[in-house]
Write a protein that holds these residues in place. Structure first.
Motif, mmCIF file in Angstrom:
data_model
loop_
_atom_site.group_PDB
_atom_site.id
_atom_site.type_symbol
_atom_site.label_atom_id
_atom_site.label_comp_id
_atom_site.label_asym_id
_atom_site.label_seq_id
_atom_site.Cartn_x
_atom_site.Cartn_y
_atom_site.Cartn_z
ATOM 1 N N HIS A 32 0.884 -1.171 0.000
ATOM 2 C CA HIS A 32 0.000 0.000 0.000
ATOM 3 C C HIS A 32 0.917 1.215 0.000
ATOM 4 O O HIS A 32 1.119 1.872 1.025
ATOM 5 C CB HIS A 32 -0.940 0.007 1.201
ATOM 6 C CG HIS A 32 -2.180 0.819 0.955
ATOM 7 N ND1 HIS A 32 -2.134 2.170 0.704
ATOM 8 C CD2 HIS A 32 -3.485 0.472 0.875
ATOM 9 C CE1 HIS A 32 -3.361 2.626 0.505
ATOM 10 N NE2 HIS A 32 -4.202 1.614 0.590
ATOM 11 N N VAL A 33 1.464 1.500 -1.172
ATOM 12 C CA VAL A 33 2.519 2.510 -1.301
ATOM 13 C C VAL A 33 2.028 3.887 -0.874
ATOM 14 O O VAL A 33 2.821 4.732 -0.435
ATOM 15 C CB VAL A 33 3.048 2.543 -2.755
ATOM 16 C CG1 VAL A 33 4.141 3.565 -2.908
ATOM 17 C CG2 VAL A 33 3.562 1.157 -3.148
ATOM 18 N N GLN A 34 0.730 4.133 -0.961
ATOM 19 C CA GLN A 34 0.203 5.430 -0.549
ATOM 20 C C GLN A 34 0.497 5.695 0.923
ATOM 21 O O GLN A 34 0.896 6.796 1.305
ATOM 22 C CB GLN A 34 -1.310 5.483 -0.805
ATOM 23 C CG GLN A 34 -1.936 6.844 -0.527
ATOM 24 C CD GLN A 34 -3.371 6.917 -1.014
ATOM 25 O OE1 GLN A 34 -3.876 5.993 -1.651
ATOM 26 N NE2 GLN A 34 -4.034 8.010 -0.720
ATOM 27 N N MET A 35 0.324 4.678 1.776
ATOM 28 C CA MET A 35 0.624 4.841 3.196
ATOM 29 C C MET A 35 2.126 5.040 3.405
ATOM 30 O O MET A 35 2.551 5.841 4.244
ATOM 31 C CB MET A 35 0.139 3.624 3.982
ATOM 32 C CG MET A 35 -1.363 3.429 4.003
ATOM 33 S SD MET A 35 -2.290 4.828 4.684
ATOM 34 C CE MET A 35 -2.923 5.594 3.181
ATOM 35 N N THR A 36 2.937 4.300 2.657
ATOM 36 C CA THR A 36 4.390 4.455 2.741
ATOM 37 C C THR A 36 4.784 5.880 2.390
ATOM 38 O O THR A 36 5.590 6.512 3.084
ATOM 39 C CB THR A 36 5.086 3.476 1.782
ATOM 40 O OG1 THR A 36 4.562 2.160 1.964
ATOM 41 C CG2 THR A 36 6.579 3.478 2.009
ATOM 42 N N TYR A 69 -11.168 14.233 -8.989
ATOM 43 C CA TYR A 69 -11.264 12.790 -8.806
ATOM 44 C C TYR A 69 -10.415 12.338 -7.622
ATOM 45 O O TYR A 69 -10.851 11.544 -6.786
ATOM 46 C CB TYR A 69 -10.815 12.083 -10.081
ATOM 47 C CG TYR A 69 -10.857 10.581 -10.014
ATOM 48 C CD1 TYR A 69 -12.067 9.906 -9.958
ATOM 49 C CD2 TYR A 69 -9.689 9.832 -10.010
ATOM 50 C CE1 TYR A 69 -12.118 8.516 -9.896
ATOM 51 C CE2 TYR A 69 -9.717 8.442 -9.952
ATOM 52 C CZ TYR A 69 -10.933 7.792 -9.894
ATOM 53 O OH TYR A 69 -10.980 6.421 -9.824
ATOM 54 N N ALA A 70 -9.200 12.874 -7.523
ATOM 55 C CA ALA A 70 -8.292 12.471 -6.449
ATOM 56 C C ALA A 70 -8.785 12.931 -5.083
ATOM 57 O O ALA A 70 -8.520 12.288 -4.065
ATOM 58 C CB ALA A 70 -6.893 13.030 -6.704
ATOM 59 N N MET A 83 -3.945 17.975 7.925
ATOM 60 C CA MET A 83 -4.157 18.934 6.831
ATOM 61 C C MET A 83 -4.273 18.218 5.487
ATOM 62 O O MET A 83 -5.118 18.561 4.654
ATOM 63 C CB MET A 83 -3.027 19.953 6.816
ATOM 64 C CG MET A 83 -3.000 20.839 8.057
ATOM 65 S SD MET A 83 -1.530 21.889 8.157
ATOM 66 C CE MET A 83 -1.883 23.101 6.880
ATOM 67 N N LEU A 84 -3.433 17.198 5.271
ATOM 68 C CA LEU A 84 -3.532 16.423 4.035
ATOM 69 C C LEU A 84 -4.881 15.721 3.923
ATOM 70 O O LEU A 84 -5.463 15.639 2.836
ATOM 71 C CB LEU A 84 -2.411 15.379 3.987
ATOM 72 C CG LEU A 84 -1.004 15.870 3.659
ATOM 73 C CD1 LEU A 84 0.009 14.750 3.886
ATOM 74 C CD2 LEU A 84 -0.918 16.377 2.229
ATOM 75 N N SER A 85 -5.393 15.249 5.043
ATOM 76 C CA SER A 85 -6.653 14.504 5.011
ATOM 77 C C SER A 85 -7.834 15.371 4.607
ATOM 78 O O SER A 85 -8.863 14.862 4.175
ATOM 79 C CB SER A 85 -6.926 13.863 6.375
ATOM 80 O OG SER A 85 -7.472 14.797 7.287
ATOM 81 N N PRO A 110 -7.832 11.312 0.127
ATOM 82 C CA PRO A 110 -6.872 11.887 1.089
ATOM 83 C C PRO A 110 -7.199 11.592 2.544
ATOM 84 O O PRO A 110 -6.302 11.595 3.387
ATOM 85 C CB PRO A 110 -6.947 13.394 0.794
ATOM 86 C CG PRO A 110 -8.202 13.606 0.030
ATOM 87 C CD PRO A 110 -8.447 12.342 -0.727
ATOM 88 N N ASN A 111 -8.469 11.306 2.871
ATOM 89 C CA ASN A 111 -8.791 11.011 4.268
ATOM 90 C C ASN A 111 -8.065 9.774 4.781
ATOM 91 O O ASN A 111 -7.902 9.587 5.992
ATOM 92 C CB ASN A 111 -10.299 10.843 4.453
ATOM 93 C CG ASN A 111 -10.820 9.538 3.871
ATOM 94 O OD1 ASN A 111 -10.555 9.206 2.719
ATOM 95 N ND2 ASN A 111 -11.555 8.791 4.655
#
Length: 837
Positions: free
Chosen positions: A186-190, A279-280, A378-380, A405-406
């Motif tokens: 799950h590269v997004q978490m990395t 979309y993102a 803030m990113l979320s 992003p959440n």
């Protein structure tokens, strides 16, 4: 020696007992039905079935979207020996017990690296493992995300040890943590977590620069870079194939030039680099959503929160004559997300202790964790903090490849307990109790004040409305009753969090005023935190939610319409299905892919070309020519009573056919638009980049070509061709290339093939009878597998060597200390002198 080991054994046994207690149905052979897991099993069934039969990797599937690599359907781990480390950390248990167990073990290792008291470490590890966010993720089926988060503490432990000049230990833990984290895929978490590590690096650099220790900083960075490269290399087999694949997906560079001819949807991914902003940014937290980490149902909890007979909604439905069970799902959530499975709750006591830690802890670790939590919050917020997040989205490399992003709050959930436990350590060690009491009052005032505001004034300050409320009454709910339940849920949970904060603060106050020992503080906080999280976790995963294996497998039983198709066809490779029978988007549902090769399906990283075809030719109305060229032989449509019905398509073109007319076009836009006005049976639309391949060639469409269905496997497609002259064959298979792995052979001799009709394959075949074979053999896989073998062995052998070298002396040191303790002469207290009478 035994005395030193006991706390660790107690911790390990506690982790096992708690995990087993919560997920006891697993040991009875029961499973939890998870939405994303059901989807994933459907999309993966074809290639996994062949893998079991063949005993080797199958890297392509035809089950969805006309065909795609399996790289991001099933994680590619061939050659990665870290699977043995992963099994060890979960003590051989399968998920869910194994996943939650290894998360607590990894957090405990981090606590030990920080030299934290084992009992505090035990409390922190339970808080990390039982964070409600993890249970919501598991209920939804986000298994790779849970695995990825579980290994974050190992990465942190390695980094901290390296900057403490324990270079070998730090490097080993960092390599193992990075390797396992990426192994989870799950590269997004990395990516999110490594963004926070930059904060730690800057804070440490400032401290070392002030103290004249830049050389130590450079050594630590060098060790971490080398260890990180090795850790990343252990997953090269997955990363190289995924990187290669990503260039051709919705998240890669656009193929088409911008045009307004196909409407707003085309802006999603077809004409932008990476994912489009709108979309993102789906599933962006609002400000109130963030308070769910502290007050579980501040914005309702879940989109379908279970409420009992005391709820206003339950009573309203009963008044209408509804027959209800003990609990009913209520659309309680009213935050900014489209929907949610539950609250990302971290625990009221953990949030309170985190705030306290921000005040009492010193040093770069505090700044990393404090600013890291702020950054992830803030990113979320995504589009709800647009100025900040749009800047990062446009600036930071790779960030525009990720959506939802959440989800970054999963990283926050791993960081907050670390500082919470460090705060307890400071409270225990610091001697200036007067200052600590003042700091405790400040932290209590902040945490308790927030909870009190929601508890006392929330119902008058907030409107409890959701954009989806227009549908609530259509679903049969009383909107007024639903809003009443939203208010009462927020109020009760706010009072709940307030009470937990005050009790925890009371324990700390009692210790600082010397009324109780610190052990009672740790025990009380551990028990309350566990009770707090367990009870909220049970809102989302209950014992009765687990199904017997037989009932679970019922979700994959073929429908009558599926059985009808399978009765007409002996092999799924001979046809495609397009299932439009349900209300959901056929390109957001993979259920039909379990038994058939389909044109629809679900995947967040579809090939860009299939996404373009969907937007141009399958949005709103369907282009029959496109359906025919994909060999869509069967349609599943909704029947009059709702039961899916079968419709056959006699115009389906089969697996392959010869054409007689070539229409050259100058660019990609003309290529895809050319599919509106052509006869796919006799004509092909070809980009002019392939003119040389077809130079001097004039096909006449005479002859036959058909797939050898009996030899079908997803990654090896065999055809028999027979013609009196050279022909151009078109195949109903998705183009993925060039040089991405699909190799073509005519009678065993390797030849080139080209792309036609924007997305299909075509091949010049000489006259006569020939065997044509497409074989998917990507070099990125074989190269990556070798790198993975080397790097994962380095990590494992290094870890084994480290333990073998350092553990015996440590045990001997402990044994010697024990012997000295038992053999040392005891000091005898002097006898008190008796008074002379």
């Amino acid at each position: 020696m035994i005395k030193n080991i006991v706390p660790h054994l107690v911790a390990l046994v506690t982790f096992v007992v708690l995990s087993v207690a919560f997920f006891a149905p697993q040991l009875q052979g029961k499973v939890l039905r998870q939405g994303d897991t059901v989807q994933n099993r459907s999309m993966a069934n074809e290639h996994k079935t062949y893998q079991r039969e063949l005993g080797e990797p199958v890297l392509w599937t035809n089950s969805m979207f006309g065909g795609m690599p399996t790289y991001q359907i099933s994680t590619n781990r061939q050659g990665n020996f870290l699977r043995y480390a992963e099994r060890t950390l979960r003590l051989g248990f399968a998920h869910p017990i194994g996943y939650f167990l290894m998360g607590m073990i990894c957090f405990y290792i981090l606590m030990m690296s920080l030299k934290i008291n084992p009992w505090i470490a035990l409390a922190g590890s339970i808080a990390f493992g039982f964070t409600t966010n993890n249970f919501v993720l598991y209920e939804a089926g986000h298994l790779t995300k849970i695995q990825s988060i579980a290994y974050i503490p190992l990465i942190a432990a390695g980094m901290i040890n390296a900057f403490k000049k324990k270079y070998l230990l730090g490097g080993m833990l960092f390599a193992l943590g990075v390797g396992l984290n990426i192994y989870a895929n799950h590269v997004q978490m990395t990516y999110y977590f490594f963004l926070t590590l930059l904060i730690y690096g800057i804070a440490q650099l400032i401290v070392d620069a002030k103290n004249g220790k830049i050389a130590d900083f450079a050594k630590a960075v060098g060790v971490l870079l080398i260890a990180g490269v090795i850790g990343i290399g252990s997953s090269a087999v997955n990363l190289l194939t995924t990187y290669e694949y990503s260039k051709d997906t919705m998240r890669g560079a656009p193929i088409l030039e911008k045009t307004a001819s196909v409407g707003e949807d085309s802006q999603r991914s077809s004409e932008v680099e990476g994912l489009a902003w709108d979309y993102a940014m789906n599933w962006s937290n609002g400000t109130l959503d963030l308070f769910s980490t502290f007050i579980p149902r501040v914005v309702g909890g879940a989109s379908n929160e279970k409420l009992g007979s005391e709820s206003a909604t339950y009573k309203a439905l009963r008044r209408r004559g509804a027959q209800l069970g003990d609990n009913i799902p209520v659309p309680l959530y009213w935050g900014k997300l489209n929907s949610t499975s539950g609250a990302p709750y971290f625990g009221a006591i953990i949030v309170f202790l985190f705030i306290l830690g921000l005040i009492v802890v010193k040093g770069p670790v505090k700044w990393w964790l404090g600013l890291g939590v702020l950054l992830t919050f803030m990113l979320s917020m995504g589009k709800h903090l647009e100025g900040f997040n749009h800047f990062l989205f446009d600036t930071l490399p790779l960030l525009n490849k990720f959506r939802t992003p959440n989800s970054v709050l999963s990283v926050t959930a791993a960081m907050m307990p670390i500082l919470a436990m460090l705060g307890l350590v400071v409270i225990n060690k610091e001697t200036d109790r007067k200052t600590l009491l003042r700091q405790l009052y400040i932290a209590t005032g902040i945490a308790a004040g927030i909870a009190a505001i929601f508890a006392l004034f929330g119902t008058s300050l907030l409107d409890f409305s959701s954009p989806s409320d227009a549908n609530v009454e259509q679903l049969g709910y009383d909107l007024k009753a639903v809003k009443e339940d939203r208010m009462s849920s927020m109020r009760s949970d706010a009072f709940r969090s307030l009470g937990l904060v005050l009790v925890a603060a009371g324990l700390l106050w009692a210790y600082l005023t010397q009324k109780i020992k610190f052990a009672w503080v740790v025990a009380g906080i551990a028990v309350m935190t566990f009770f707090d999280l367990w009870t909220v976790d049970r809102r989302y995963i209950k014992t009765e939610d687990f199904l017997t294996q037989r009932n679970y497998e019922g979700a994959f039983e073929p429908r009558p319409v599926d059985q009808q198709i399978m009765g007409l066809e002996k092999n799924r490779g001979a046809y495609r299905v397009f299932d439009v029978s349900s209300r959901s988007n056929p390109f957001e549902n993979a259920s039909a892919s379990y038994y058939h090769n389909t044109l629809g399906g679900y995947h967040p990283a579809k090939l860009q070309r299939i996404q373009d075809v969907i937007i141009y030719h399958m949005s709103g109305s369907f282009n029959q020519k496109v359906l025919d060229m994909f060999n869509t032989k069967y349609f599943i449509v909704g029947g009059q009573q709702g039961a899916p019905q079968l419709q056959q398509n006699p115009a389906a073109l089969g697996n392959a056919w010869f054409v007689d007319t070539i229409n050259f076009v100058p660019n990609a836009n003309a290529e895809i638009e050319g599919l509106n006005d052509f006869n796919p049976r006799t004509q092909v639309v070809v980009h002019e980049e392939f003119k040389d391949y077809l130079s001097g060639f004039a096909p006449n469409g005479q002859g036959t070509i058909a797939m050898d269905v009996d030899s079908y496997r997803p990654d090896q497609l065999t055809y028999q061709s027979n013609s009196s002259s050279e022909q151009l064959a078109v195949f109903s298979e998705v183009w993925y290339g060039p040089d991405k792995g699909w190799n073509t052979y005519i009678d065993g001799q390797k030849v080139e093939h080209i792309r036609v009709n924007y997305i299909l394959r075509a091949l010049r075949i000489p006259a006569g009878q020939h065997e044509v074979k497409f074989v998917f053999e990507p070099s990125s896989f074989y190269t990556g597998r070798t790198i993975s073998q080397i790097c994962s062995l380095l990590i494992l052998l290094g870890l084994i060597g480290y333990i073998a070298y350092f553990l015996p002396p440590k045990l001997k040191e402990l044994q010697t200390a024990k012997v000295e303790e038992t053999t040392a002469p005891k000091k005898v207290a002097p006898k008190s002198k008796r008074r002379n009478k």
